[in-house]
Design an enzyme around this catalytic site. Sequence first.
Site, PDB file in Angstrom:
ATOM      1  N   PHE A 149       5.490  -9.455  19.342  1.00  0.00           N
ATOM      2  CA  PHE A 149       6.657  -8.596  20.050  1.00  0.00           C
ATOM      3  C   PHE A 149       7.746  -8.842  18.933  1.00  0.00           C
ATOM      4  O   PHE A 149       8.561  -7.787  18.940  1.00  0.00           O
ATOM      5  CB  PHE A 149       6.733  -9.345  21.219  1.00  0.00           C
ATOM      6  CG  PHE A 149       5.839  -9.597  22.190  1.00  0.00           C
ATOM      7  CD1 PHE A 149       4.543 -10.416  22.571  1.00  0.00           C
ATOM      8  CD2 PHE A 149       5.259  -8.241  23.125  1.00  0.00           C
ATOM      9  CE1 PHE A 149       3.522 -10.136  23.256  1.00  0.00           C
ATOM     10  CE2 PHE A 149       4.417  -8.250  23.864  1.00  0.00           C
ATOM     11  CZ  PHE A 149       3.162  -9.131  24.396  1.00  0.00           C
ATOM     12  N   ARG A 150       7.914  -9.781  18.415  1.00  0.00           N
ATOM     13  CA  ARG A 150       9.039  -9.717  17.975  1.00  0.00           C
ATOM     14  C   ARG A 150       8.956 -10.412  16.275  1.00  0.00           C
ATOM     15  O   ARG A 150      10.072 -10.743  15.623  1.00  0.00           O
ATOM     16  CB  ARG A 150       9.555 -11.530  18.264  1.00  0.00           C
ATOM     17  CG  ARG A 150      10.109 -10.887  19.310  1.00  0.00           C
ATOM     18  CD  ARG A 150      10.589 -12.301  20.204  1.00  0.00           C
ATOM     19  NE  ARG A 150      10.607 -11.575  21.767  1.00  0.00           N
ATOM     20  CZ  ARG A 150      10.016 -12.458  23.397  1.00  0.00           C
ATOM     21  NH1 ARG A 150       8.030 -12.390  22.715  1.00  0.00           N
ATOM     22  NH2 ARG A 150      10.564 -11.481  24.688  1.00  0.00           N
ATOM     23  N   CYS A 153      -3.645   3.876  45.007  1.00  0.00           N
ATOM     24  CA  CYS A 153      -4.168   3.012  45.458  1.00  0.00           C
ATOM     25  C   CYS A 153      -4.461   3.684  46.518  1.00  0.00           C
ATOM     26  O   CYS A 153      -4.562   4.791  47.329  1.00  0.00           O
ATOM     27  CB  CYS A 153      -3.570   1.522  46.399  1.00  0.00           C
ATOM     28  SG  CYS A 153      -4.891   0.626  47.516  1.00  0.00           S
ATOM     29  N   ASP A 192      -4.512 -11.387  26.513  1.00  0.00           N
ATOM     30  CA  ASP A 192      -5.894 -10.560  25.901  1.00  0.00           C
ATOM     31  C   ASP A 192      -7.258 -10.629  26.511  1.00  0.00           C
ATOM     32  O   ASP A 192      -8.265 -10.314  25.843  1.00  0.00           O
ATOM     33  CB  ASP A 192      -5.247 -10.428  24.590  1.00  0.00           C
ATOM     34  CG  ASP A 192      -5.022 -11.706  24.002  1.00  0.00           C
ATOM     35  OD1 ASP A 192      -4.228 -11.526  22.812  1.00  0.00           O
ATOM     36  OD2 ASP A 192      -5.777 -13.086  24.062  1.00  0.00           O
ATOM     37  N   HIS A 227       1.955 -15.643  31.514  1.00  0.00           N
ATOM     38  CA  HIS A 227       2.081 -13.588  31.813  1.00  0.00           C
ATOM     39  C   HIS A 227       1.066 -13.429  32.714  1.00  0.00           C
ATOM     40  O   HIS A 227       1.079 -12.060  31.770  1.00  0.00           O
ATOM     41  CB  HIS A 227       2.829 -13.154  29.946  1.00  0.00           C
ATOM     42  CG  HIS A 227       3.932 -14.241  30.092  1.00  0.00           C
ATOM     43  ND1 HIS A 227       4.260 -14.274  28.815  1.00  0.00           N
ATOM     44  CD2 HIS A 227       4.785 -14.750  30.313  1.00  0.00           C
ATOM     45  CE1 HIS A 227       6.165 -15.053  28.437  1.00  0.00           C
ATOM     46  NE2 HIS A 227       5.587 -15.480  29.575  1.00  0.00           N
ATOM     47  N   GLN A 282       0.814 -17.443  26.422  1.00  0.00           N
ATOM     48  CA  GLN A 282       1.697 -16.351  26.931  1.00  0.00           C
ATOM     49  C   GLN A 282       1.148 -15.306  27.440  1.00  0.00           C
ATOM     50  O   GLN A 282       1.357 -13.912  27.434  1.00  0.00           O
ATOM     51  CB  GLN A 282       2.777 -16.116  26.274  1.00  0.00           C
ATOM     52  CG  GLN A 282       3.279 -17.747  26.535  1.00  0.00           C
ATOM     53  CD  GLN A 282       4.843 -17.787  25.518  1.00  0.00           C
ATOM     54  OE1 GLN A 282       5.581 -17.117  25.826  1.00  0.00           O
ATOM     55  NE2 GLN A 282       4.414 -18.541  24.388  1.00  0.00           N
ATOM     56  N   ASN A 338       3.018 -21.377  13.258  1.00  0.00           N
ATOM     57  CA  ASN A 338       4.047 -20.486  13.859  1.00  0.00           C
ATOM     58  C   ASN A 338       4.673 -20.000  12.243  1.00  0.00           C
ATOM     59  O   ASN A 338       5.109 -20.711  11.429  1.00  0.00           O
ATOM     60  CB  ASN A 338       5.024 -20.604  14.566  1.00  0.00           C
ATOM     61  CG  ASN A 338       5.657 -19.623  15.424  1.00  0.00           C
ATOM     62  OD1 ASN A 338       4.699 -18.636  16.419  1.00  0.00           O
ATOM     63  ND2 ASN A 338       6.730 -19.054  15.488  1.00  0.00           N
ATOM     64  N   CYS A 367      -4.631   2.334  50.035  1.00  0.00           N
ATOM     65  CA  CYS A 367      -3.003   3.357  51.266  1.00  0.00           C
ATOM     66  C   CYS A 367      -1.897   3.741  50.338  1.00  0.00           C
ATOM     67  O   CYS A 367      -0.948   3.686  51.155  1.00  0.00           O
ATOM     68  CB  CYS A 367      -2.319   1.272  51.584  1.00  0.00           C
ATOM     69  SG  CYS A 367      -1.602   0.901  50.201  1.00  0.00           S
TER      70      CYS A 367
HETATM   71  N1  APR Z   1       0.108 -16.931  12.328  1.00  0.00           N
HETATM   72  C1  APR Z   1       0.255 -17.748  12.613  1.00  0.00           C
HETATM   73  N2  APR Z   1       1.973 -17.424  13.380  1.00  0.00           N
HETATM   74  C2  APR Z   1       1.939 -16.223  13.514  1.00  0.00           C
HETATM   75  C3  APR Z   1       1.224 -14.716  13.523  1.00  0.00           C
HETATM   76  C4  APR Z   1      -0.102 -15.606  12.353  1.00  0.00           C
HETATM   77  N3  APR Z   1      -1.081 -14.746  12.449  1.00  0.00           N
HETATM   78  N4  APR Z   1       1.732 -14.114  13.515  1.00  0.00           N
HETATM   79  C5  APR Z   1       3.144 -13.777  13.714  1.00  0.00           C
HETATM   80  N5  APR Z   1       3.166 -15.484  13.858  1.00  0.00           N
HETATM   81  C6  APR Z   1       4.438 -15.411  14.967  1.00  0.00           C
HETATM   82  C7  APR Z   1       5.611 -15.124  14.738  1.00  0.00           C
HETATM   83  O1  APR Z   1       6.194 -15.223  13.407  1.00  0.00           O
HETATM   84  C8  APR Z   1       6.601 -15.045  16.084  1.00  0.00           C
HETATM   85  O2  APR Z   1       6.918 -16.047  15.804  1.00  0.00           O
HETATM   86  O3  APR Z   1       3.849 -15.681  15.895  1.00  0.00           O
HETATM   87  C9  APR Z   1       5.558 -15.452  17.103  1.00  0.00           C
HETATM   88  C10 APR Z   1       5.116 -14.978  18.091  1.00  0.00           C
HETATM   89  O4  APR Z   1       6.425 -14.862  18.397  1.00  0.00           O
HETATM   90  P1  APR Z   1       6.730 -13.372  19.538  1.00  0.00           P
HETATM   91  O5  APR Z   1       6.075 -12.136  19.135  1.00  0.00           O
HETATM   92  O6  APR Z   1       7.683 -13.684  20.137  1.00  0.00           O
HETATM   93  O7  APR Z   1       5.458 -13.365  20.629  1.00  0.00           O
HETATM   94  P2  APR Z   1       5.494 -14.743  22.333  1.00  0.00           P
HETATM   95  O8  APR Z   1       5.919 -15.578  21.893  1.00  0.00           O
HETATM   96  O9  APR Z   1       3.902 -14.580  22.458  1.00  0.00           O
HETATM   97  O10 APR Z   1       6.368 -13.741  23.383  1.00  0.00           O
HETATM   98  C11 APR Z   1       6.652 -14.167  24.600  1.00  0.00           C
HETATM   99  O11 APR Z   1       7.698 -12.109  25.145  1.00  0.00           O
HETATM  100  O12 APR Z   1       7.591  -9.678  25.737  1.00  0.00           O
HETATM  101  C12 APR Z   1       6.970 -11.417  26.031  1.00  0.00           C
HETATM  102  O13 APR Z   1       5.265 -11.311  27.721  1.00  0.00           O
HETATM  103  C13 APR Z   1       5.596 -11.479  26.544  1.00  0.00           C
HETATM  104  O14 APR Z   1       4.318 -13.231  26.310  1.00  0.00           O
HETATM  105  C14 APR Z   1       5.454 -12.359  25.780  1.00  0.00           C
HETATM  106  C15 APR Z   1       5.939 -13.272  25.553  1.00  0.00           C
END
Ligand code: APR
Length: 263
Positions: free
Chosen positions: A43-44, A163, A113, A130, A110, A229, A166
Site C-alpha cells: 500500500f505505501r 443478496c 490474500d 483485516h 493484516q 522491513n 433479501c
Molecule cells: N521485503 C521486506 N519489506 C517489504 C517488501 C519485501 N519484499 N515489500 C514491501 N516491504 C515493506 C515496505 O517497505 C512497507 O514498509 O512492507 C511495508 C508494507 O507497508 P504497507 O504497504 O503500509 O502495508 P501494511 O503495513 O500491511 O498496511 C497495513 O493498511 O491500507 C491498509 O488494510 C490495509 O492491511 C493494510 C494496512
Amino acid sequence: MAMKEDSNLELLIDQLADLIIKSKRIVVFTGAGVSTESGIPDFRSPDGIWTKYDPEDFTYQKFVSSKEARKKMYGMLEESGLMADTNPNPAHYAIAELEKMGKLDCVITQNVDGLHQKAGNSEDKVFQLHGNMVRAICLGCNKRYPLGDVINKVKQGVDDPGCEKCGGILKPDAVFFGETLPHRELNEATSRSAKCDLFIVIGSSLVVYPAAYMPTYAVNAGAKLVIINREPTHMDRASHIRIYEGAGETMLKVMERVRGSNT
Ligand code: APR
C-alpha cells in the site's frame, strides 16, 4: 560498501536464527510487504496501492452510501492486483515451517490474500485482523457468498449485485477503513502478542491501528522484537534485530541456519 553490508547482514541473520532456536512461542506479524514477492502490491511503498488510489474513496461509509462507490471498489480490487491469484513466496513457507517445528504460536496478519494458509499454516494459527477476500457478506441478513462469484457478476455487467435472499448490499469480508476489526481475531492477537517470547514483524509499515499496537504489546510484556522491513518503522528503536532486506531472501537464509542447527 557491499562487503561490510553483506557481512553485517550475515551476522544479523545468524542472530535471528539463534533467537528462533532459543524461542518457544514465536508470534509472526505480517503486512503487505510479505506478499509483494508473490506479485501482490503493497500500500505505501513508492508504487503501492495508496499511491494510485485514494483510500478516502474506499471507506465503509462510502461503500454503503452508493452503488457508484461499490463499483469503484470492485474496479480497484480487480485493477490493483489485490485479488490476483498468486502463490506463497519463501517468506510464507518459512513461517509455515516454524509451525511445523512447533515453534510458532501464531501468525497475526493484516493481509487478506490467504497466502499463509496456502503456504501450510493451519487456519487456527492464522489471525486475519483485516478480514479476508474469500467471502462477501450481506449487510442485511448476514448471508455469505464466495466473493469471486460477486466479482464475476460485476465483470459480467450486473449492476450492484445484491443478496439473492433479501436484496441487501453485499460487502467483501475484508475490514474497510472506518470499520471495526473482528473481535475474536483482535482479542486473540492482543493476548498472544503479550505472551510470546519472540515477535517477528515482516513487511509492515506499522502505521494502521489497532493492528500496529501488537508489537508494542509484545515488547511491553518482555518479548524480543525483530523487524524485517525495507522501510524504517516507528518501532525500529525498540527492535532487538532490524533487517532492511527483502522478506523472502532473508527468511530463506534464516531457516537454512535454523535447520542446520537441528542436524
Ligand atoms: N521485503 C521486506 N519489506 C517489504 C517488501 C519485501 N519484499 N515489500 C514491501 N516491504 C515493506 C515496505 O517497505 C512497507 O514498509 O512492507 C511495508 C508494507 O507497508 P504497507 O504497504 O503500509 O502495508 P501494511 O503495513 O500491511 O498496511 C497495513 O493498511 O491500507 C491498509 O488494510 C490495509 O492491511 C493494510 C494496512
